[in-house]
Structure formats: C-alpha cells, structure tokens
Design an enzyme around this catalytic site. Structure first.
Site, PDB file in Angstrom:
ATOM      1  CD  GLU A  46      -0.966  -2.124   2.453  1.00  0.00           C
ATOM      2  OE1 GLU A  46       0.183  -2.465   2.114  1.00  0.00           O
ATOM      3  OE2 GLU A  46      -1.543  -2.602   3.437  1.00  0.00           O
ATOM      4  CB  CYS A  72      -0.026  -4.073   8.982  1.00  0.00           C
ATOM      5  SG  CYS A  72       1.037  -2.740   8.434  1.00  0.00           S
ATOM      6  CB  ALA A 151       9.362 -29.283 -18.804  1.00  0.00           C
ATOM      7  CB  THR A 193      15.944 -36.268 -11.387  1.00  0.00           C
ATOM      8  OG1 THR A 193      14.578 -36.527 -11.702  1.00  0.00           O
ATOM      9  CG2 THR A 193      16.384 -34.989 -12.059  1.00  0.00           C
ATOM     10  CG  ASP A 197      18.068 -35.277 -15.929  1.00  0.00           C
ATOM     11  OD1 ASP A 197      18.003 -36.237 -16.714  1.00  0.00           O
ATOM     12  OD2 ASP A 197      17.094 -34.569 -15.627  1.00  0.00           O
ATOM     13  N   GLY A 298       9.175 -37.764 -11.920  1.00  0.00           N
ATOM     14  CA  GLY A 298       7.793 -38.143 -11.789  1.00  0.00           C
ATOM     15  C   GLY A 298       7.467 -38.908 -10.522  1.00  0.00           C
ATOM     16  CB  ALA A 301       6.178 -35.187  -9.316  1.00  0.00           C
ATOM     17  CG  LEU A 302       2.381 -40.222  -7.035  1.00  0.00           C
ATOM     18  CD1 LEU A 302       1.104 -39.660  -7.614  1.00  0.00           C
ATOM     19  CD2 LEU A 302       2.431 -41.724  -7.213  1.00  0.00           C
ATOM     20  CB  ALA A 303       6.747 -39.177  -3.212  1.00  0.00           C
TER      21      ALA A 303
HETATM   22  N1  LIG Z   1      10.943 -32.772 -17.928  1.00  0.00           N
HETATM   23  C1  LIG Z   1      11.143 -32.510 -16.669  1.00  0.00           C
HETATM   24  O1  LIG Z   1      10.634 -31.510 -16.131  1.00  0.00           O
HETATM   25  C2  LIG Z   1      11.981 -33.412 -15.866  1.00  0.00           C
HETATM   26  C3  LIG Z   1      12.380 -34.633 -16.358  1.00  0.00           C
HETATM   27  N2  LIG Z   1      13.077 -35.468 -15.560  1.00  0.00           N
HETATM   28  C4  LIG Z   1      13.397 -36.800 -16.090  1.00  0.00           C
HETATM   29  O2  LIG Z   1      12.674 -37.737 -15.312  1.00  0.00           O
HETATM   30  C5  LIG Z   1      13.427 -38.915 -15.139  1.00  0.00           C
HETATM   31  C6  LIG Z   1      13.490 -39.258 -13.658  1.00  0.00           C
HETATM   32  O3  LIG Z   1      12.195 -39.346 -13.156  1.00  0.00           O
HETATM   33  P1  LIG Z   1      11.745 -40.581 -12.287  1.00  0.00           P
HETATM   34  O4  LIG Z   1      12.273 -41.836 -12.914  1.00  0.00           O
HETATM   35  O5  LIG Z   1      10.300 -40.483 -12.076  1.00  0.00           O
HETATM   36  O6  LIG Z   1      12.603 -40.413 -10.948  1.00  0.00           O
HETATM   37  P2  LIG Z   1      12.653 -39.316  -9.781  1.00  0.00           P
HETATM   38  O7  LIG Z   1      13.639 -38.279 -10.141  1.00  0.00           O
HETATM   39  O8  LIG Z   1      11.311 -38.951  -9.349  1.00  0.00           O
HETATM   40  O9  LIG Z   1      13.350 -40.170  -8.673  1.00  0.00           O
HETATM   41  C7  LIG Z   1      12.714 -41.261  -8.090  1.00  0.00           C
HETATM   42  C8  LIG Z   1      13.555 -41.705  -6.948  1.00  0.00           C
HETATM   43  O10 LIG Z   1      13.566 -40.693  -5.962  1.00  0.00           O
HETATM   44  C9  LIG Z   1      13.592 -41.292  -4.694  1.00  0.00           C
HETATM   45  N3  LIG Z   1      12.370 -40.945  -4.014  1.00  0.00           N
HETATM   46  C10 LIG Z   1      11.457 -40.049  -4.394  1.00  0.00           C
HETATM   47  N4  LIG Z   1      10.520 -39.925  -3.450  1.00  0.00           N
HETATM   48  C11 LIG Z   1      10.848 -40.755  -2.483  1.00  0.00           C
HETATM   49  C12 LIG Z   1      10.270 -41.056  -1.233  1.00  0.00           C
HETATM   50  N5  LIG Z   1       9.193 -40.428  -0.773  1.00  0.00           N
HETATM   51  N6  LIG Z   1      10.852 -42.020  -0.481  1.00  0.00           N
HETATM   52  C13 LIG Z   1      11.947 -42.637  -0.923  1.00  0.00           C
HETATM   53  N7  LIG Z   1      12.557 -42.331  -2.080  1.00  0.00           N
HETATM   54  C14 LIG Z   1      12.003 -41.409  -2.837  1.00  0.00           C
HETATM   55  C15 LIG Z   1      13.764 -42.777  -4.948  1.00  0.00           C
HETATM   56  O11 LIG Z   1      15.172 -42.820  -5.030  1.00  0.00           O
HETATM   57  P3  LIG Z   1      16.153 -44.017  -5.209  1.00  0.00           P
HETATM   58  O12 LIG Z   1      15.688 -44.808  -6.380  1.00  0.00           O
HETATM   59  O13 LIG Z   1      17.423 -43.320  -5.470  1.00  0.00           O
HETATM   60  O14 LIG Z   1      16.119 -44.743  -3.938  1.00  0.00           O
HETATM   61  C16 LIG Z   1      13.055 -42.940  -6.250  1.00  0.00           C
HETATM   62  O15 LIG Z   1      13.418 -44.091  -6.939  1.00  0.00           O
HETATM   63  C17 LIG Z   1      14.789 -38.642 -15.729  1.00  0.00           C
HETATM   64  O16 LIG Z   1      14.846 -39.300 -16.979  1.00  0.00           O
HETATM   65  C18 LIG Z   1      14.843 -37.144 -15.921  1.00  0.00           C
HETATM   66  O17 LIG Z   1      15.555 -36.832 -17.088  1.00  0.00           O
HETATM   67  C19 LIG Z   1      13.397 -35.158 -14.282  1.00  0.00           C
HETATM   68  C20 LIG Z   1      13.034 -33.955 -13.747  1.00  0.00           C
HETATM   69  C21 LIG Z   1      12.287 -32.982 -14.502  1.00  0.00           C
HETATM   70  N1  LIG Z   2      14.219 -31.513 -18.991  1.00  0.00           N
HETATM   71  C1  LIG Z   2      13.761 -30.318 -18.544  1.00  0.00           C
HETATM   72  C2  LIG Z   2      13.980 -29.887 -17.220  1.00  0.00           C
HETATM   73  N2  LIG Z   2      14.667 -30.708 -16.349  1.00  0.00           N
HETATM   74  C3  LIG Z   2      15.098 -30.328 -15.005  1.00  0.00           C
HETATM   75  O1  LIG Z   2      16.293 -29.549 -15.045  1.00  0.00           O
HETATM   76  C4  LIG Z   2      17.384 -30.295 -14.460  1.00  0.00           C
HETATM   77  C5  LIG Z   2      18.713 -29.990 -15.130  1.00  0.00           C
HETATM   78  O2  LIG Z   2      19.192 -28.839 -14.538  1.00  0.00           O
HETATM   79  P1  LIG Z   2      20.656 -28.237 -14.882  1.00  0.00           P
HETATM   80  O3  LIG Z   2      21.623 -29.381 -14.916  1.00  0.00           O
HETATM   81  O4  LIG Z   2      20.919 -27.282 -13.776  1.00  0.00           O
HETATM   82  O5  LIG Z   2      20.521 -27.567 -16.222  1.00  0.00           O
HETATM   83  C6  LIG Z   2      16.948 -31.719 -14.614  1.00  0.00           C
HETATM   84  O6  LIG Z   2      17.596 -32.609 -13.758  1.00  0.00           O
HETATM   85  C7  LIG Z   2      15.477 -31.618 -14.292  1.00  0.00           C
HETATM   86  O7  LIG Z   2      15.254 -31.448 -12.897  1.00  0.00           O
HETATM   87  N3  LIG Z   2      13.502 -28.657 -16.854  1.00  0.00           N
HETATM   88  C8  LIG Z   2      12.857 -27.840 -17.722  1.00  0.00           C
HETATM   89  O8  LIG Z   2      12.439 -26.713 -17.341  1.00  0.00           O
HETATM   90  N4  LIG Z   2      12.653 -28.227 -18.982  1.00  0.00           N
HETATM   91  C9  LIG Z   2      13.077 -29.414 -19.438  1.00  0.00           C
HETATM   92  O9  LIG Z   2      12.880 -29.704 -20.637  1.00  0.00           O
HETATM   93 ZN   LIG Z   3       1.437  -2.780   6.192  1.00  0.00          ZN
END
Ligand SMILES: NC(=O)C1=CN([C@@H]2O[C@H](COP(=O)(O)OP(=O)(O)OC[C@H]3O[C@@H](n4cnc5c(N)ncnc54)[C@H](OP(=O)(O)O)[C@@H]3O)[C@@H](O)[C@H]2O)C=CC1
Ligand SMILES: Nc1c(N[C@@H]2O[C@H](COP(=O)(O)O)[C@@H](O)[C@H]2O)[nH]c(=O)[nH]c1=O
Ligand SMILES: [Zn+2]
Length: 384
Positions: A46, A72, A151, A193, A197, A298, A301-303
């Site tokens: 404000e 405030c 992404a 990841t 990666d 992924g 993300a779900l966890a």
């Molecule tokens: N496009 C995008 O935005 C992105 C793409 N990616 C891609 O996704 C792929 C990886 O994804 P994904 O295979 O789903 O794996 P994740 O990166 O989600 O990793 C999964 C692992 O994380 C650990 N983990 C996560 N949550 C828990 C929990 N609550 N308790 C215990 N352990 C946990 C475990 O580790 P562990 O197995 O080590 O015990 C599990 O196997 C890669 O190919 C990467 O390139 C990744 C990030 C962003």
């Molecule tokens: N592939 C993907 C992403 N991937 C995310 O970026 C990380 C890589 O980061 P860095 O090594 O710092 O460049 C990778 O492990 C994952 O978490 N992000 C995005 O915005 N778009 C994309 O297409």
């Molecule tokens: Zn204020």
C-alpha cells in the site's frame, strides 16, 4: 484486484517471512498507481502504491485503494499502513482477505472504518488467499512452501523411456525456471533425476542473485563419493541428501560427508516411503529457508503430491508428442486404481511462454490455507 494479485506474485521468494501482497490505486476504474511488497523490511504494498501516486501528483481523496491483504495496523518492521492510508486521504479501500493472524485479523479494517473510510472485504478472496498460502504454511505447519515444476510433452511425458529429457520445454520456459531458481532456497530432485540428468541445479539466469539455492536430493541409494556428478564435484557444500537411516550410516555416506555434503536420515511413512514432510520441516527448523522448488522427476512428484506437500504445480506443456506409453510420466508410482482416487487439482493460471503453455495449479484441498493436517509429531531427521 486481479492486477493487485499479479503484482503481489512478483514478490515470490523475496518477502519471507512476510507474505506476498499487491496493491493498486484507481480513479473511476483507471489505474493511477501500483505497488507490491518487494522484500522483507521494504515498504508494504500500500505504501509503495501511495508513494507512486503522490509522485505522480494524484489526488488520493478521489481514489480507491485495492489491496490483496488487510492493511496492517501495528508497528512491525515498518509503520502501520492504516496510518499511511488515512494520512494520504484515501476514502475507499477494497481488501482481498483479512490478515489470518488471529491477533491482527480485522484490526486494520476496524481502524479504517472508525476513521470513516469505506471498506469492502473479500474481493477476489480465493486468489488473495492463494497469495498468502505459503505464509500460512510457515506459520502453521512450520515448513517451506513447495513449488513443483515439471516440463512435459502433450502426452504427459517428462523424458523418453531411456531417460532422455534435454530438452522438453523451450528456451524461454527454461530461462523462466532459472529465474525461479534464483528466488528459492532449495531445489529438490529425486534419485532417478540425479542419476539420469547429472543436474547442476544452479540459477544461471542473468537475474541471478549472489546466493545459489541448496541442492536437495531424495534417495535411498546414495551415490559414491567418486561418482562424476556435478553436485559432488562442484557444489558438495551446497548439497543435502535426504535418505534412510540405514544409508546414512554407511561408509559411502561418510565419504560424501568428507566431501562436504550433508546427509539427513528421514523417518519412513506408513507406506515405507521417506517422510518428505520431515525433510521439509527440518529444512525450515534449521533456518535454511522458506521456499523450495521441486524439479522432479515423476516419482518424487507423486510422492510429494500424495503426502500433501506439493503446494503449487507449474507445468510447462511443450507442443510435442512422444507417443511411447513406456516413456517417463509426469507423475508415477501408484498401482491400479479408479478415477475416484485421482488426486484433485485446480487451475489457477495459464499463459504462453515461448512455444510452450505454462499451466499453474494448486491442490484442490488447499484453499489458501494450511490443509492435510500436519502429523501431530514428526521425528526430526538427524544430520549425521
Ligand atoms: N521434464 C522434466 O521436467 C523433468 C524430467 N526429468 C526426467 O525424469 C526422469 C526421472 O524421473 P523418475 O524416474 O520419475 O525419478 P525421480 O527423479 O522422481 O526419482 C525417483 C527416486 O527418488 C527417490 N524418491 C522419491 N521420493 C521418495 C520417497 N518419498 N521415499 C523414498 N525415495 C524417494 C527414490 O530414489 P532411489 O531410487 O534413489 O532410492 C526414487 O526411486 C529422468 O529421466 C529425468 O531426465 C526429471 C526432472 C524434470
Ligand atoms: N528436462 C527439462 C527440465 N529438467 C530439469 O532440469 C534439471 C537440469 O538442470 P541443470 O543441470 O541445472 O541444467 C533436470 O535434472 C530436471 O530437474 N527442466 C525444464 O524446465 N525443462 C526441461 O525440458
Ligand atoms: Zn502494512
């Protein structure tokens, strides 16, 4: 008020422990001035807007002030905004939502009305409450807010079946993500990841500040200290592994500690997963920060979503189709179920970024308030 909400958002990651707040001053529906809370200790939204209006020579007695959060009424790091409003001669104020602090809530509104100001409360309230959702988490759940960013292709894939993901989204979207990294305190990824990666998880935007976010990795399979990973070679002191008690006691963990990495052992949930809430709470307790960006993959993300810890989702949807059912999903890890068991979300915003669409969502259970009830007591992780 919609514009005030958007302005407030621009303070994301900079205002903690204060909430994001935006303000707009209008006359006969036209915007005369605007402001937002830029940083903790800086003037409130404000006051920024009033200063801008004064600088432009606007007669504030003819204007309405729209502010996302109740002004405030107390001396904090800055003087009370209610006083500034009265002194400016503003006669009409629209408020998004009352201050959730039970000691303050309603005080600013009552004061303004006592002074003869016309006050309307509850304008665009859901969006204004979303704006302070992180603030409520800090206060009530004592943990950082988590922004989950992914992404994906049009068919919901974040990588090919072999784990190739560079790049799904285009350069504009990726630049935006680096901007986000520059505003958060930690970037969280899963073990999958890390292995696929070899990420750096640094902010490489032109807008980067001096401080890099901490790198947080959730894994029950720690890497070897000699693995050729960017995090171990270039920023071990900024890397924290969240792992099991067993893993944290191994010589492998000791070797990572010798590099400078921190290893936190987390308790397990009833379903045997690492308790991510405990990791977040510990991060907060240690004073490491208020905001975490989770960048996948992924399964993590779900966890997070299942544990009620994904507070916002930012999905960059690229106009591409992989068409391979076994490529890696946005969210994965659940068994067969029916549609009634789907986790419900709601859209809050959509816009185009380069060639991609950016969709912003929040979990449906979160209505700008702490939800999913924090467990009564969470065993604290140990930093060995
Ligand atoms: N496009 C995008 O935005 C992105 C793409 N990616 C891609 O996704 C792929 C990886 O994804 P994904 O295979 O789903 O794996 P994740 O990166 O989600 O990793 C999964 C692992 O994380 C650990 N983990 C996560 N949550 C828990 C929990 N609550 N308790 C215990 N352990 C946990 C475990 O580790 P562990 O197995 O080590 O015990 C599990 O196997 C890669 O190919 C990467 O390139 C990744 C990030 C962003
Ligand atoms: N592939 C993907 C992403 N991937 C995310 O970026 C990380 C890589 O980061 P860095 O090594 O710092 O460049 C990778 O492990 C994952 O978490 N992000 C995005 O915005 N778009 C994309 O297409
Ligand atoms: Zn204020």
């Amino acid at each position: 008020m919609q514009h005030a909400v958007e302005l407030g958002e621009t303070g994301f990651g900079r205002t903690a422990p204060n909430p994001c707040v935006g303000a707009v001053i209008t006359r006969n529906g036209a915007v005369m001035a605007e402001g937002y809370h830029t940083a903790c200790g800086a003037p409130h939204a404000e006051v920024e807007a009033i200063a801008q209006a004064r600088a432009a020579g606007v007669d504030l007695s003819e204007c309405t002030l729209w502010v996302t959060l109740e002004p405030c009424n107390h001396h904090g790091r800055t003087p009370p905004c209610t006083k500034a409003i009265i002194e400016a001669g503003i006669r009409s104020v629209g408020i998004g939502t009352l201050d959730p602090n039970p000691h303050v809530g309603g005080g600013g509104t009552a004061f303004l009305r006592d002074q003869g100001v016309e006050v309307e409360v509850g304008i665009l309230e859901p969006a204004c409450r979303d704006l302070i959702a992180d603030f409520l988490l800090w206060q009530q759940e004592k943990r950082p807010g988590v922004l989950l960013k992914l992404a994906a292709t049009l068919d919901g894939k974040i990588a090919t079946r072999s784990g190739h993901s560079a790049w799904v989204s285009g350069p504009e979207a990726r630049e935006e993500v680096h901007g986000l990294r520059g505003r958060v305190d930690g970037v969280l990824v899963g073990g999958g990841t890390l292995r696929a990666d070899n990420p750096r998880l640094t902010c490489r935007s032109e807008r980067a500040l001096n401080k890099q976010p901490l790198a947080l990795v959730v894994t029950s399979r720690l890497p070897e200290a000699q693995d050729d990973l960017h995090l171990l070679r270039h920023r071990p002191q900024e890397t924290i592994f969240w792992t099991t008690d067993d893993q944290s006691r191994t010589p492998q963990a000791d070797a990572l500690r010798a590099l400078g990495c921190r290893i936190w052992d987390l308790p397990l949930t009833a379903s045997g997963m690492l308790d991510l809430r405990a990791g977040l709470t510990h991060f907060f307790d240690q004073g490491l920060g208020h905001t975490i960006l989770c960048e996948g993959g992924g399964r993590l993300a779900l966890a997070l979503a299942e544990q009620g810890l994904a507070d916002r989702l930012r999905l960059y949807l690229a106009p591409k189709i992989l068409g391979d059912a076994t490529a890696i999903n946005l969210f994965s890890g659940r068994d067969e179920l029916d549609m009634g068991q789907a986790l419900p979300w709601r859209f809050t915003r959509s816009r185009q970024v380069g060639a991609d669409m950016c969709l912003e969502l929040r979990p449906q259970t979160q209505q700008g308030a702490a939800r999913n009830g924090a467990p009564e007591s969470i065993p604290a992780p140990r930093s060995r």
